[in-house]
Scaffold this motif. Sequence first.
Motif, short mmCIF file in Angstrom:
data_model
loop_
_atom_site.label_atom_id
_atom_site.label_comp_id
_atom_site.label_asym_id
_atom_site.label_seq_id
_atom_site.Cartn_x
_atom_site.Cartn_y
_atom_site.Cartn_z
N ALA A 162 2.03 1.93 -3.44
CA ALA A 162 0.95 2.44 -4.29
C ALA A 162 0.34 3.72 -3.70
N ASP A 163 0.93 4.22 -2.61
CA ASP A 163 0.44 5.41 -1.92
C ASP A 163 -0.99 5.22 -1.39
N GLN A 164 -1.33 3.99 -1.03
CA GLN A 164 -2.64 3.65 -0.45
C GLN A 164 -2.41 2.78 0.78
N ARG A 165 -1.73 3.31 1.79
CA ARG A 165 -1.32 2.52 2.95
C ARG A 165 -2.48 1.86 3.66
N VAL A 166 -3.52 2.61 3.96
CA VAL A 166 -4.65 2.07 4.72
C VAL A 166 -5.37 0.99 3.93
N LEU A 167 -5.61 1.24 2.66
CA LEU A 167 -6.28 0.25 1.82
C LEU A 167 -5.42 -1.00 1.69
N GLY A 168 -4.13 -0.83 1.45
CA GLY A 168 -3.22 -1.98 1.33
C GLY A 168 -3.16 -2.79 2.60
N GLY A 209 0.82 -1.21 0.00
CA GLY A 209 0.00 0.00 0.00
C GLY A 209 0.86 1.26 0.00
N HIS A 210 1.97 1.19 0.70
CA HIS A 210 2.89 2.33 0.73
C HIS A 210 3.47 2.59 -0.67
#
Length: 174
Positions: free
Chosen positions: A60-66, A57-58
């Motif tokens: 892909a810049d989507q930490r919470v979703l990942g 997620g980090h």
Amino acid sequence: MDSAAPEAVPTPDAPLAPDDPLHAGWQPLPPRARALFVLSVAPSFAVPALAAGFVLGHLADQRVLGAGIGVALGAAFGLWLGLRQFDRLQWQLDESGLAVRRGRLWQRETRVPATRVQHLDLKRGPLQRKRSLATLVVHTAGTRHGAVTVPHLDGRDAEALRERLSRQIDDDGA
């Protein structure tokens, strides 16, 4: 036979009879142990999956979703694996001692001869007590592993196994 009557626990000094429930071949864990067994396996996969999901997620810049996807996938895999492992764990008591069989693809059978048993422990956590379950720990002598654990046995079976193996220890020492 009255279905409400409690089952008799075999006496430790009685020989194993063919109709003895402890001598009926390979025994599965009781169905009421399924949830506890799965709960003991599933979390171990959720934490690494959380870390992997967080890293992905980090990137892909989507930490919470990942991280959320990682936890969901890890928990789902742990649930599936726990159910599979539950179905593949069996135990058997015979004249020579206790045997525990685990796995399907990589099947492992551990046999503990009664002459190698040093002492026995019964463990009962609060959730096990609520479901009349117990974990039998057989401490052995001269083996690669110091103890063999059979988790989430029926409480009466665990006590009968302990008594039977204890009796065999006492008979061998006399």
